[in-house]
Design a protein around this motif. Sequence first.
Motif, PDB file in Angstrom:
ATOM      1  N   SER A 187       0.583  -1.204   0.138  1.00 55.86           N
ATOM      2  CA  SER A 187      -0.144  -0.060   0.115  1.00 55.86           C
ATOM      3  C   SER A 187       0.891   1.405   0.091  1.00 55.86           C
ATOM      4  O   SER A 187       1.960   1.331   0.398  1.00 55.86           O
ATOM      5  N   ARG A 190      -0.058   5.469   0.200  1.00 60.18           N
ATOM      6  CA  ARG A 190      -1.023   6.525   0.540  1.00 60.18           C
ATOM      7  C   ARG A 190      -1.072   7.645  -0.458  1.00 60.18           C
ATOM      8  O   ARG A 190       0.151   8.117  -0.952  1.00 60.18           O
ATOM      9  N   GLN A 239     -14.045   4.737   0.692  1.00 58.89           N
ATOM     10  CA  GLN A 239     -12.716   4.321   0.280  1.00 58.89           C
ATOM     11  C   GLN A 239     -12.771   3.042  -0.459  1.00 58.89           C
ATOM     12  O   GLN A 239     -11.953   2.865  -1.424  1.00 58.89           O
ATOM     13  N   SER A 240     -13.286   2.093   0.076  1.00 52.21           N
ATOM     14  CA  SER A 240     -13.621   0.821  -0.910  1.00 52.21           C
ATOM     15  C   SER A 240     -14.039   1.156  -2.279  1.00 52.21           C
ATOM     16  O   SER A 240     -13.485   0.626  -3.077  1.00 52.21           O
ATOM     17  N   ILE A 246     -13.747   3.883  -4.045  1.00 52.34           N
ATOM     18  CA  ILE A 246     -12.713   4.476  -4.770  1.00 52.34           C
ATOM     19  C   ILE A 246     -11.921   3.490  -5.401  1.00 52.34           C
ATOM     20  O   ILE A 246     -11.315   3.591  -6.482  1.00 52.34           O
ATOM     21  N   LYS A 247     -11.474   2.575  -4.458  1.00 50.93           N
ATOM     22  CA  LYS A 247     -10.315   1.580  -4.793  1.00 50.93           C
ATOM     23  C   LYS A 247     -10.851   0.440  -5.791  1.00 50.93           C
ATOM     24  O   LYS A 247     -10.202   0.483  -6.958  1.00 50.93           O
ATOM     25  N   LEU A 248     -11.948   0.219  -5.624  1.00 48.16           N
ATOM     26  CA  LEU A 248     -12.666  -0.476  -6.685  1.00 48.16           C
ATOM     27  C   LEU A 248     -12.817  -0.013  -7.972  1.00 48.16           C
ATOM     28  O   LEU A 248     -12.474  -0.652  -9.116  1.00 48.16           O
ATOM     29  N   TRP A 249     -13.363   1.211  -8.170  1.00 52.45           N
ATOM     30  CA  TRP A 249     -13.614   2.167  -9.459  1.00 52.45           C
ATOM     31  C   TRP A 249     -12.401   2.020 -10.014  1.00 52.45           C
ATOM     32  O   TRP A 249     -12.030   1.899 -11.355  1.00 52.45           O
ATOM     33  N   ILE A 250     -11.240   2.598  -9.319  1.00 54.35           N
ATOM     34  CA  ILE A 250     -10.030   2.927  -9.880  1.00 54.35           C
ATOM     35  C   ILE A 250      -9.292   1.716 -10.581  1.00 54.35           C
ATOM     36  O   ILE A 250      -8.823   1.566 -11.418  1.00 54.35           O
ATOM     37  N   ALA A 251      -9.293   0.328  -9.784  1.00 56.00           N
ATOM     38  CA  ALA A 251      -8.862  -0.921 -10.139  1.00 56.00           C
ATOM     39  C   ALA A 251      -9.646  -1.376 -11.320  1.00 56.00           C
ATOM     40  O   ALA A 251      -8.820  -1.880 -12.227  1.00 56.00           O
TER      41      ALA A 251
END
Length: 71
Positions: free
Chosen positions: A32, A34, A59-60, A62-67
């Motif tokens: 990870s 930051r 946060q989850s 945002i992480k999902l959409w970016i991934a």
Amino acid sequence: MKAHEFDTKFDDGDDIDAQIDWSAARRPNLESRRVNVDFPAWVVEGLDRQAQRLGVTRQSLIKLWIAERLG
């Protein structure tokens, strides 16, 4: 144990847990780091609505959409 023997045991569904030093195991490319990103208020509100609808944290989401976009 030779790699071929290990692979055969794994492929056959045998228990190989005793053969692995789990304390030294790591998953590459998952370290990870930051980052800080500033969004306009309307974006944060939209993220919060979507996160609540899906039952996840902002946060989850945002992480999902970016991934998904990078994958």
